[in-house]
Design a protein around this motif. Structure first.
Motif, PDB file in Angstrom:
ATOM      1  N   VAL A  15      -5.157  -1.573  -0.266  1.00  0.00           N
ATOM      2  CA  VAL A  15      -5.188  -1.589   1.208  1.00  0.00           C
ATOM      3  C   VAL A  15      -3.913  -0.931   1.743  1.00  0.00           C
ATOM      4  CG1 VAL A  15      -6.702  -3.607   1.455  1.00  0.00           C
ATOM      5  CG2 VAL A  15      -4.248  -3.972   1.256  1.00  0.00           C
ATOM      6  N   ILE A  21      -8.069   1.196   3.154  1.00  0.00           N
ATOM      7  CA  ILE A  21      -8.776   0.059   3.767  1.00  0.00           C
ATOM      8  C   ILE A  21     -10.227   0.453   4.053  1.00  0.00           C
ATOM      9  CG2 ILE A  21      -8.861  -1.464   5.807  1.00  0.00           C
ATOM     10  CD1 ILE A  21      -5.784  -1.389   5.800  1.00  0.00           C
ATOM     11  N   ALA A  43      -1.109  -8.045   1.234  1.00  0.00           N
ATOM     12  CA  ALA A  43      -0.399  -7.262   2.244  1.00  0.00           C
ATOM     13  C   ALA A  43      -0.482  -5.785   1.860  1.00  0.00           C
ATOM     14  CB  ALA A  43       1.056  -7.696   2.264  1.00  0.00           C
ATOM     15  N   MET A  44      -0.397  -4.876   2.841  1.00  0.00           N
ATOM     16  CA  MET A  44      -0.335  -3.436   2.523  1.00  0.00           C
ATOM     17  C   MET A  44       0.859  -3.219   1.594  1.00  0.00           C
ATOM     18  SD  MET A  44      -1.080  -1.811   6.300  1.00  0.00           S
ATOM     19  CE  MET A  44      -1.512  -0.123   5.894  1.00  0.00           C
ATOM     20  N   HIS A  77       1.069  -0.355  10.436  1.00  0.00           N
ATOM     21  CA  HIS A  77      -0.183  -1.006  10.802  1.00  0.00           C
ATOM     22  C   HIS A  77      -0.902  -0.305  11.961  1.00  0.00           C
ATOM     23  CE1 HIS A  77       1.657  -4.009   8.188  1.00  0.00           C
ATOM     24  NE2 HIS A  77       0.428  -4.419   7.960  1.00  0.00           N
ATOM     25  N   THR A  98      -2.027  -7.806  16.279  1.00  0.00           N
ATOM     26  CA  THR A  98      -1.024  -7.239  15.375  1.00  0.00           C
ATOM     27  C   THR A  98       0.366  -7.351  16.004  1.00  0.00           C
ATOM     28  OG1 THR A  98      -2.692  -5.743  14.502  1.00  0.00           O
ATOM     29  CG2 THR A  98      -0.413  -5.106  14.127  1.00  0.00           C
ATOM     30  N   GLU A 131      -0.005 -10.414   4.723  1.00  0.00           N
ATOM     31  CA  GLU A 131      -1.418 -10.751   4.514  1.00  0.00           C
ATOM     32  C   GLU A 131      -2.092 -11.066   5.853  1.00  0.00           C
ATOM     33  OE1 GLU A 131       0.808 -11.289   2.246  1.00  0.00           O
ATOM     34  OE2 GLU A 131      -0.144 -10.708   0.365  1.00  0.00           O
ATOM     35  N   SER A 134      -2.879  -7.644   7.310  1.00  0.00           N
ATOM     36  CA  SER A 134      -3.877  -6.806   6.622  1.00  0.00           C
ATOM     37  C   SER A 134      -5.275  -7.422   6.715  1.00  0.00           C
ATOM     38  CB  SER A 134      -3.487  -6.574   5.162  1.00  0.00           C
ATOM     39  OG  SER A 134      -3.396  -7.804   4.489  1.00  0.00           O
TER      40      SER A 134
END
Ligand code: ADP
Ligand code: ASP
Ligand code: MG
Length: 486
Positions: A15, A21, A43-44, A77, A98, A131, A134
């Motif tokens: 991701v 993604i 998480a990314m 993000h 976000t 996390e 994402s």
């Protein structure tokens, strides 16, 4: 629709950006056509490291660390949101969520820098943010494909003890919460997208399961929901005969047992968190390791029996950043309780003992722990043996941080004579000095300690010695889903 339920975990690289993604969303969409699916997301890539780094800088009083962190999180993000979500309303909502989470972590860093104190509880809250971000992104990408999806915080599902940084799940309570929260979503055909890596105590305090813990989250949920299978999507074709970064000719193993996988993970195969197999082994839920960048490949299947090979040895692993501690002296012979005192001291320093070795004469007890725990352990040992050191019954407590552990792993090594001998002579021929050895009574592995600088060579020579670069059988090659089916 069948009763099939898959839990699919996507690791950090899977991701790592908007394109990845989108690929994860396609994989989930295909699975949703066949039955229920629960996504668990990391998480990314790079985000958790950055979060922890900012937390530590804030603890040192760096008032800007939280701002810098917020900027990079925003950049990574929001770029993904642009690529993934085109509906204006949906994009607006996702952007707002976000931003809110990023502001939250900025506030936590600010508070930490003012207090110059970072409690384990605050560190967990800060490191969980990747996390939380994402999961919302992946849920947004699924909605974009026209699927019902909902981001779910694992704090609502995975009940743990209160050990911040490496919490343990309480399975009965987790079963209850996971079923009551996720079953209704699954029943209405939605895909829950759960944050990996995190949980919460029964009273709701957020905890984390340890670095790399999203694999563990996936099998905890797989067991709690009686899933048909758990699929761990990562950036390699499966579990390989060695870390491909060390041994480019390493091969993908077609099928291995829970015991082999657990041993490999414990002895350094980063592809799986060491506790991953615990929740699913008893219920015999199969776990697959597959490549999200090449989903047409079958990957590795982990099952009760695995796929026995005549040769015994399946893979070579290594652990670095570990320290060898030796408690020694002639006075140790016959001195009662030395081992008990030694390991109590290590436990009191919260150090996980990775390997133990004692010579039969009893002059030395040596053991290996993560280097991060070395200073604390030595301090506890010096306190525990203060009297014995003063009376010279214990002559020395020595520390060697310049070592690593190399392990030869396989299920069928039990009863196959000569594996330890071949291991030692292969390294002897290459002039690689063996500092200590250990073989578990399970005989799933022979592990040895060598100088840190010899790690790569030791793994490469052992890989060759046991012929692991060659195909053990037709089952051990990298097959595509089609070729396996045919
Ligand atoms: P993820 O982000 O998907 O959780 P990780 O980085 O934690 O992925 O784990 C995958 C990595 O593990 C691979 O890229 C590989 O370099 C490393 N690795 C180490 N040993 C092995 C092994 N025996 N088989 C496969 N991968 C391994
Ligand atoms: N994001 C967490 C980590 O980097 C958990 C995981 O990726 O499995 O440790
Ligand atoms: Mg991982």
């Amino acid at each position: 629709m069948t009763n099939k339920l898959q839990v699919m975990k996507f690791g950090g690289t899977s991701v790592g950006n908007g394109e990845c993604i989108a690929r994860a969303a396609e994989i989930l969409a295909a699975s949703a056509r066949e039955g229920g699916v629960v996504a668990v997301v990391s998480a990314m890539s790079g985000v958790t490291n950055r979060l922890i780094d900012a937390a530590r800088k804030s603890e040192q009083g760096d008032a800007n660390a939280g701002n810098e962190l917020a900027d990079t999180l925003r950049q990574q993000h929001f770029q993904a949101i642009e690529l993934l979500v085109h509906d204006d309303d949906a994009r607006g909502r996702l952007a707002q969520q976000t931003e809110q989470i990023i502001e939250e972590v900025r506030g936590l860093c600010r508070g930490t820098s003012l207090l110059r104190e970072l409690t384990p509880r605050t560190l967990d809250s800060i490191s969980s943010v990747g996390e939380r971000l994402s999961a919302r992104l992946l849920a947004g990408a699924l909605s974009e494909l026209g699927l019902k999806a909902e981001a779910v915080e694992a704090t609502e599902l995975i009940v743990t003890d209160g050990t911040h940084g490496h919490a343990e799940p309480l399975m009965l309570a987790t079963r209850e919460r996971a079923s009551s929260r996720l079953r209704p979503l699954l029943n209405e055909g939605a895909i829950p997208v759960v944050t990996g890596f995190i949980g919460a105590t029964a009273t709701g305090t957020l905890t984390t399961l340890g670095r790399g813990g999203s694999d563990y989250s996936a099998t905890i949920l797989g067991a709690a929901l009686d899933a048909t299978e758990v699929i761990i999507w990562t950036d390699v074709d499966g579990v390989l005969t060695a870390d491909p970064r060390l041994v480019p000719e390493a091969r993908t193993l077609r099928e291995i047992s829970y015991n082999e996988a657990a041993e490999l993970a414990y002895f350094g195969a980063k592809v799986l968190h060491p506790k991953t197999l615990r929740p699913v082994a008893e219920a015999r839920i199969p776990v697959w390791i597959r490549n999200s960048f090449a989903p047409e490949r079958v990957g590795t299947k982990i099952t009760e029996l695995g796929h026995p090979t005549a040769r015994g040895v399946k893979a070579i692993t290594a652990i670095s950043e570990v320290t060898l501690i030796t408690v020694g002296g002639r006075g140790i012979v016959g001195l009662p309780g030395v081992a008990a005192k030694t390991f109590t001291a290590a436990a009191n320093a919260n150090a996980n003992v990775l390997l133990i070795s004692q010579s039969s004469s009893g002059n030395d007890i040596c053991f290996i722990i993560n280097s991060a725990d070395a200073a604390g352990t030595v301090e506890k040992l010096r306190q525990a043996f203060a009297q014995d050191l003063a009376h010279q019954q214990v002559e020395h407590i020595t520390v060697n941080p310049d070592i690593c552990i190399v392990a030869v792993v396989g299920d069928r090594m039990k009863g196959l004579p000569g594996i330890a001998g071949r291991t030692f002579s292969a390294l002897g021929r290459r002039n690689i000095n063996i500092i200590a050895i250990a073989q578990g009574s399970s005989e799933y592995n022979v592990s040895l300690v060598v100088e840190a600088g010899m790690l790569g060579e030791a793994v490469q020579w052992l890989h060759r010695e046991f012929g692991l670069e060659r195909r053990a059988s037709r089952f051990e090659s990298v097959e595509t889903a089609e070729s396996v089916a045919s």
